[in-house]
Each structure stands twice: as C-alpha cells, then as structure tokens.
Write a protein that holds these residues in place. Structure first.
Motif, PDB file in Angstrom:
ATOM      1  N   THR A 605       0.835  -1.196   0.000  1.00 23.96           N
ATOM      2  CA  THR A 605       0.000   0.000   0.000  1.00 23.96           C
ATOM      3  C   THR A 605       0.871   1.249   0.000  1.00 23.96           C
ATOM      4  O   THR A 605       1.961   1.258   0.561  1.00 23.96           O
ATOM      5  CB  THR A 605      -0.925   0.054   1.235  1.00 23.96           C
ATOM      6  N   ILE A 606       0.366   2.291  -0.620  1.00 21.60           N
ATOM      7  CA  ILE A 606       0.968   3.619  -0.548  1.00 21.60           C
ATOM      8  C   ILE A 606      -0.069   4.531   0.084  1.00 21.60           C
ATOM      9  O   ILE A 606      -1.165   4.715  -0.466  1.00 21.60           O
ATOM     10  CB  ILE A 606       1.391   4.139  -1.936  1.00 21.60           C
ATOM     11  N   ALA A 607       0.258   5.072   1.241  1.00 25.02           N
ATOM     12  CA  ALA A 607      -0.725   5.809   2.037  1.00 25.02           C
ATOM     13  C   ALA A 607      -0.564   7.316   1.942  1.00 25.02           C
ATOM     14  O   ALA A 607      -1.072   8.060   2.778  1.00 25.02           O
ATOM     15  CB  ALA A 607      -0.628   5.378   3.498  1.00 25.02           C
ATOM     16  N   THR A 608       0.153   7.792   0.926  1.00 28.04           N
ATOM     17  CA  THR A 608       0.357   9.230   0.776  1.00 28.04           C
ATOM     18  C   THR A 608       0.383   9.569  -0.697  1.00 28.04           C
ATOM     19  O   THR A 608       0.259   8.683  -1.553  1.00 28.04           O
ATOM     20  CB  THR A 608       1.660   9.675   1.469  1.00 28.04           C
ATOM     21  N   ALA A 609       0.553  10.844  -1.007  1.00 29.45           N
ATOM     22  CA  ALA A 609       0.597  11.284  -2.396  1.00 29.45           C
ATOM     23  C   ALA A 609       1.584  12.426  -2.519  1.00 29.45           C
ATOM     24  O   ALA A 609       1.887  13.116  -1.548  1.00 29.45           O
ATOM     25  CB  ALA A 609      -0.789  11.728  -2.861  1.00 29.45           C
ATOM     26  N   GLU A 610       2.103  12.623  -3.721  1.00 26.43           N
ATOM     27  CA  GLU A 610       3.023  13.718  -3.949  1.00 26.43           C
ATOM     28  C   GLU A 610       2.348  15.049  -3.649  1.00 26.43           C
ATOM     29  O   GLU A 610       1.196  15.274  -4.012  1.00 26.43           O
ATOM     30  CB  GLU A 610       3.548  13.692  -5.381  1.00 26.43           C
ATOM     31  N   GLY A 611       3.058  15.912  -2.943  1.00 27.06           N
ATOM     32  CA  GLY A 611       2.518  17.206  -2.563  1.00 27.06           C
ATOM     33  C   GLY A 611       1.862  17.233  -1.203  1.00 27.06           C
ATOM     34  O   GLY A 611       1.540  18.302  -0.679  1.00 27.06           O
ATOM     35  N   GLU A 612       1.682  16.059  -0.593  1.00 23.30           N
ATOM     36  CA  GLU A 612       1.000  15.984   0.700  1.00 23.30           C
ATOM     37  C   GLU A 612       1.948  16.323   1.850  1.00 23.30           C
ATOM     38  O   GLU A 612       3.108  15.920   1.849  1.00 23.30           O
ATOM     39  CB  GLU A 612       0.430  14.580   0.905  1.00 23.30           C
ATOM     40  N   GLN A 613       1.435  17.066   2.832  1.00 19.22           N
ATOM     41  CA  GLN A 613       2.167  17.324   4.064  1.00 19.22           C
ATOM     42  C   GLN A 613       1.920  16.157   5.017  1.00 19.22           C
ATOM     43  O   GLN A 613       0.769  15.762   5.217  1.00 19.22           O
ATOM     44  CB  GLN A 613       1.693  18.629   4.716  1.00 19.22           C
ATOM     45  N   VAL A 614       2.984  15.609   5.593  1.00 18.95           N
ATOM     46  CA  VAL A 614       2.839  14.460   6.475  1.00 18.95           C
ATOM     47  C   VAL A 614       3.464  14.768   7.831  1.00 18.95           C
ATOM     48  O   VAL A 614       4.406  15.559   7.937  1.00 18.95           O
ATOM     49  CB  VAL A 614       3.502  13.197   5.872  1.00 18.95           C
ATOM     50  N   ALA A 615       2.942  14.131   8.861  1.00 23.07           N
ATOM     51  CA  ALA A 615       3.445  14.327  10.222  1.00 23.07           C
ATOM     52  C   ALA A 615       4.556  13.328  10.513  1.00 23.07           C
ATOM     53  O   ALA A 615       4.678  12.287   9.846  1.00 23.07           O
ATOM     54  CB  ALA A 615       2.308  14.152  11.229  1.00 23.07           C
ATOM     55  N   GLU A 616       5.361  13.632  11.518  1.00 20.56           N
ATOM     56  CA  GLU A 616       6.386  12.696  11.962  1.00 20.56           C
ATOM     57  C   GLU A 616       5.715  11.408  12.439  1.00 20.56           C
ATOM     58  O   GLU A 616       4.736  11.434  13.179  1.00 20.56           O
ATOM     59  CB  GLU A 616       7.206  13.296  13.096  1.00 20.56           C
ATOM     60  N   GLY A 617       6.212  10.266  11.976  1.00 22.25           N
ATOM     61  CA  GLY A 617       5.669   8.978  12.366  1.00 22.25           C
ATOM     62  C   GLY A 617       4.544   8.474  11.483  1.00 22.25           C
ATOM     63  O   GLY A 617       4.094   7.339  11.644  1.00 22.25           O
ATOM     64  N   ALA A 618       4.074   9.292  10.531  1.00 26.52           N
ATOM     65  CA  ALA A 618       2.993   8.857   9.650  1.00 26.52           C
ATOM     66  C   ALA A 618       3.463   7.712   8.747  1.00 26.52           C
ATOM     67  O   ALA A 618       4.579   7.756   8.212  1.00 26.52           O
ATOM     68  CB  ALA A 618       2.508  10.022   8.802  1.00 26.52           C
ATOM     69  N   ILE A 619       2.609   6.685   8.576  1.00 26.53           N
ATOM     70  CA  ILE A 619       2.945   5.576   7.679  1.00 26.53           C
ATOM     71  C   ILE A 619       2.765   6.049   6.239  1.00 26.53           C
ATOM     72  O   ILE A 619       1.694   6.503   5.842  1.00 26.53           O
ATOM     73  CB  ILE A 619       2.057   4.354   7.966  1.00 26.53           C
TER      74      ILE A 619
END
Length: 630
Positions: A605-619
């Motif tokens: 699985t890919i749980a993010t996308a290009e351009g997305e802001q992510v938090a520390e520890g996010a999968i």
C-alpha cells in the motif's frame, strides 16, 4: 544616526542585532509570523508586528509586508540579518525607494555577486583566480552533462542563486549526474525560485577559507582577516574558526588583499564575505586558493571574527549605513588569540541528521562562553524554518584553548525532547584529525559512521543518574534471596550496589559504585532522569520486563522520520522492490530527505501522495517482505 530599526528576520540573528542596537540606544522593532508569536526575538524587541502565516513565503519572504511594517512602526532603517531577503536586490531597492535606510550593500553590488556565474566572470576580470568550471547559459540537462564530462569527476553542481549549501550536489560518477542535477534543480527552485546551475571542478583536498571584508560610503574597504569553515556537512558549515590554521602571514596578506580587490570591484558597502576554496594537500598558499563566491550580507559565523578583532560587526553595519566612515583603518585592525564557533541544530545525528521539532522542555546551554541563541526553555523549534538553536562561541590564547573549551561547552548541552547535534559536535572537536587541523570539507562525510554513532554511556555516569531515580531497586541475587535487595546487608557478603534500570528503553544492570566517568549534565523529567554525557542524551527510567519491539521499517511500515512534504514517490503499489531502492523523497526545512527500502519485497500500500504534508511517524507505505528461497 539611525533612531529606529526594524529587523526583517527571526531567531538568533534577530536577537543578536537587537542586542547591539539596544546598546547604541536604537529603538528596535521585530517582525514575526503566526508560528513565532511567542519567540524570543519578539519578546526581546521594543515593539513587534505580525507579518503573516507561518510559511516563510507568506511572511518573512514578502518584502511588501516588511516595508509596510517599517512604515507603520516609524522605523528609519531595515536590517535583513542573513538568509530570507538579505541578498535580494529587488527588496533592497524597494526599501531604499520607500525612503528607508537599507543595512547592506547597494542593490547593484548584490546583483553583481548574487549570481555565481556572473560573479566568477567579474572576478576573473579583476584578476582574482577562480576554480575551473562551466558558467554557460545553456541549461539543458544534456549540455550540463556534456560539460561535466569535460571537466572531469568529481564535479560540483551549484545553484546560481544558491547559498547555505542548498541547491548543491557533489557528483562522483558520470552515471549519477542526471539524478543529482534534477534533485539540485528542485531544491534550488524551492529555496531561491531559480533552478539554474553552474558546474565546478571539485578540489580533491578542499579547505574552505573566507575573508571578512567591510566597505563604507566613502570608498574605503578593509578586511578583518580570514575564517576557516572547512568542517561541513552537505555543504552546510558546522564548526568555524578564526584565524585559519596553517595560514602563513604571507599567504594571509595575499588572500586578504584579493578579497579587498573583489569587494572594490563591485564598490562594496557594508559587511561582506569573500569565500575561497583552497587545496589542503599542503600548507595554505595564495597560488592554490581560488575564489568561489561572495556573500553580500552578515555571515552566520561572524562572531569568531568579532572575538579575535574586538570589533562589533553589527555596530559597524549601523554606523556605515548611517553614512559614517569605517571606525578603523586597515593598519589599526589587529588579531588576537583564536576563536571557534559550533552551530547547535535541532537535528538527530543518529537518524542521518533529520530535523527535530517541538517544544524544548529541558534547555541547558553553557553560561561561561558566548552563546547567540533565539530560543529559551519552553520555546519551540518550528518545522517551517532553519533548525538552528544556538551558536556556541569560544575564544582562547591558542587554538587548543578555544577548541577544548568549545568541546566542554558542547558536552553539557540539552534541549530535550527536541534532539540536537551536540554529541556529534563534541566528537568532532576531540578527533585527532581536527585537533591537528588535518581535515577537508569531506571529512564529516568520510567519517560519518563514527561521528554519528551514539556511544554506550559510561558506568559511573549511569550510576550517578540511576542513584537519583526514585524507582531504582537493587538487583536480586541469582538464588532469589530477598536479602540481596538490601545492599550490603547479608552477613559475609560483598556489598551489592547494582540496580535494574532502563536506559533509552533497554533494561540493564547499573552499578551505583562504578568509578569511571561523570555525566556532563543531569535533568529531572517527571519521574525520569535525562543524563547528558559528551553531548549525547540518555533517558534513565524504571525498568520494564515486558517484551516489546519498536515498529517501523522492520515490520514493513515505512514511516516519515519528521514533519515534511512528499515531493516524489518512486514506486507503485504491487511493485517488487529491492533493498536500498529509493521509495519516497520528502522535503523539510528546504532540504530533501530520501527513504529507501529496508529489504526486498512487494509494495502493498501507498498511504500518501506527492505534494501531501505528512506528520512525523505517519505511515507512508507498507512493504511485504519476500520469502527467501532455499
């Protein structure tokens, strides 16, 4: 003389400027973003004005907002500090057009030196030697690759509008050039709004030497000797010193004279730094030293020059901007002793120097040396800006005096729970190579494994920390006798001074009577004890006997090691990947950080996308490990 000064910056440099302005009786105005409303520079200034949201491109980089704040506050002048708009010629011109005093060089000088390719051509015309390279206008990837092949590897790719190590890559092999170029261009575009680059031959044993110059409005230009900024990581300076070790008086005179010629070639006014790269394979000489660039602003490392000359460079900036001549002529500027500076950053050396953000709840900075800082206990390190916490500066009669004092200062630093690089700095300062001034700009990269590996804490230091913990209990003997819980109580038995404790989550036996080592600092954090030894932090807590393992890459979950923005995903769901394959690239604090596959497997699985802001520890994605064939 300037009566009211607006500082168009933040953090330690804003506090530094305010300090000198206050000593001169100048009213100070700070500007701040929403993220900095409680920052130290805001509290320190006489007045403060909010200029917008947290992102720098909506606040500190918006010249119109800063000029409006200056007008609203009645400021006479604007000091840009370093970074942000400090080398932006259009902003400098706008400040002057608004009838305000600009604390810096004229826009023409900034333009002349702001683009590295034009600056090198100008220096060549002025008779200042420059490194071989490519300065052409053709920026196609094919042309740049062809020119790099001509120059020969290793080669440096450098953003034309760059600075601070951003937009710069060293390329060792031809096959790596195009990927490095793309990364460099992305970073340059993000940091400076300009993705053009130049190429330079990489000097195999390079040392970074720079000269502090100063000009006034009356045509006078002087130098304040040189600094050595050789110890760098990712082209970002780590430890600076003045003067440069191994510099003869003859070489010093020649290089400093070349720097003055460079400044005069652009009719320079104010504080500036002419940077050179020197061949460090032997003694420093003018014949093996080449111009790299000129920084048309105050440098981060300016305190070491102040310490050896006794000159307040910010005071000189304010005087020169007010139209006064330089306070001293060249023959009156003297050098005394040795100074060193270490940059304390909110980053974790154990995780590849990933940025660390949050609220500092256990700040301990040395009080017996010069410390330039923009944070206090309870302050925050924001993910939006440069992660510098402080600059630690020492001065001594000799280089060893300054170096040893700085090592001791770094050894006791704490910023918990925000990570810092103090342990890494301490280890750097005590290495034989640095003590003997036998380093090049690649020294840190070459010795990274040793310099960033957190050592085991000494038994004595752990014993002192454990003895202060309320839950420390003596270890039971192997036969389970209850008498062993009373140290020294059993008849005809040796005293038992061992306890079970957890150190950084790992249960171990600690001897309270060990004789070697002492902690450099101890801080109580709730019921736990934070121990600092040689700059490295150790959390001593009550032992837990429940088994457990850390989650993360080992279970196939690739998590974000810091808050950031996903700028590139190099895989797809269902793809088979191999260990070490690039998966995702994040951007944090304007620097790129890549995450690679820890083992071979299939991307489930890919749980993010290009351009997305992510938090520390996010999968970010999950990999299923492939079964090994017999």
């Amino acid at each position: 003389m300037i009566q009211s000064l607006l500082i168009a910056n933040r953090g330690e440099i804003a506090c530094r400027i305010i300090r000198t302005a206050r000593e001169l009786g100048i009213h100070t105005i700070a500007v701040f973003s929403d993220a900095d409303s409680e920052a130290l520079h805001v509290q320190f200034a006489d007045d403060a004005i909010c200029i917008g949201p947290a992102p720098a491109n909506e606040s500190y980089l918006v010249g119109e907002k800063i000029i409006a704040a200056a007008r609203a506050s009645g400021a006479d002048a604007i000091h840009p500090g370093y970074g942000f708009l400090s080398e932006n010629a259009a902003f400098a011109q706008a400040v002057m057009d608004a009838g305000l005093i600009w604390i810096g060089p004229n826009p023409d000088s900034i333009n002349a030196m702001g683009l590295k390719d034009a600056a090198k051509k100008l220096m060549q015309d002025a008779g200042v030697p420059t490194t071989p390279g490519y300065l052409g206008d053709n920026q196609s990837a094919d042309t740049l690759k062809m020119e790099a092949d001509k120059i020969g590897y290793p080669v440096l790719i450098k953003a034309i509008a760059g600075g601070g190590g951003k937009g710069m890559r060293k390329v060792e092999r031809a096959e790596d050039f195009l990927d490095a170029l793309a990364s460099c261009q992305r970073e340059a575009k993000s940091s400076f709004g300009d993705d053009r680059v130049l190429l330079e031959k990489f000097i195999t044993n390079p040392r970074h030497i720079e000269v502090q110059v100063f000009g006034d409005q009356h045509g006078n230009v002087v130098h304040l000797f040189e600094r050595d900024c050789t110890l760098q990581r990712r082209h970002q300076k780590v430890i600076e010193e003045a003067p440069a070790p191994g510099m003869s008086n003859e070489a010093r005179q020649a290089i400093c004279a070349a720097a003055v010629r460079a400044a005069k070639a652009v009719s320079y006014i104010g504080a500036g730094t002419v940077e050179f790269i020197a061949d460090g394979s032997g003694a420093l000489s003018a014949e093996r030293t080449w111009f790299m660039e000129m920084n048309t602003r105050l440098q981060v490392e300016h305190p070491v020059t102040e310490m050896i000359t006794g000159v307040d460079l910010v005071e000189w900036q304010l005087l020169v901007a007010s139209g006064e001549p330089l306070p001293l002529e060249q023959e009156d500027i003297e050098m005394e002793g040795w100074a060193m500076e270490a940059r304390l950053y909110a980053e974790n050396p154990e995780t590849g120097f990933l940025p660390s953000t949050g609220t500092v709840q256990a700040l301990n900075l040395p009080d017996n040396i010069r410390v330039d800082s923009g944070i206090e206990d309870g302050g925050s390190v924001s993910p939006f800006y440069d992660p510098m916490i402080a600059k630690l500066i020492t001065h001594g009669a000799t280089r060893d005096d300054a170096r040893e004092e700085l090592a001791m200062a770094c050894a006791g630093v704490s910023t918990w729970p925000v990570h810092n690089n103090a342990g890494f700095l301490t280890r750097l300062l005590v290495t034989d190579a640095f003590a003997n001034a036998e380093v090049t700009t690649g020294f840190i990269d070459t010795h990274a494994d040793h310099l960033t590996q957190k050592p085991e804490a000494s038994p004595r230091a752990l014993g002192v920390a454990a003895s202060l913990h309320p839950s420390a209990t003596p270890e039971r003997s192997r036969d389970g006798s209850p008498w062993s819980e009373l140290p020294g109580f059993r008849l005809n038995a040796e005293p038992d001074f061992e306890v079970w404790m957890a150190v950084d989550g790992r249960v171990q036996t600690i001897n309270l009577a060990a004789e070697d080592g002492e902690p450099d600092a101890l801080v109580h954090i709730g019921n736990d004890v934070l121990m600092i030894e040689n700059g490295w932090p150790y959390i001593v807590t009550q032992a837990s006997y429940e088994a457990g393992t850390a989650s993360g890459a080992a279970d196939g979950n690739i998590t974000s090691p810091m808050p950031g923005k996903v700028i590139s995903i190099k895989t797809t769901e269902g793809e088979t990947v191999v260990a070490g394959q690039r998966l995702i690239t994040l951007e944090a604090m304007k620097m790129e950080h890549s995450l690679d596959a820890p083992f071979g497997g299939i991307v489930e699985t890919i749980a993010t996308a290009e351009g997305e802001q992510v938090a520390e520890g996010a999968i970010l994605l999950t990999i299923t490990q492939q079964e090994q064939e017999d």
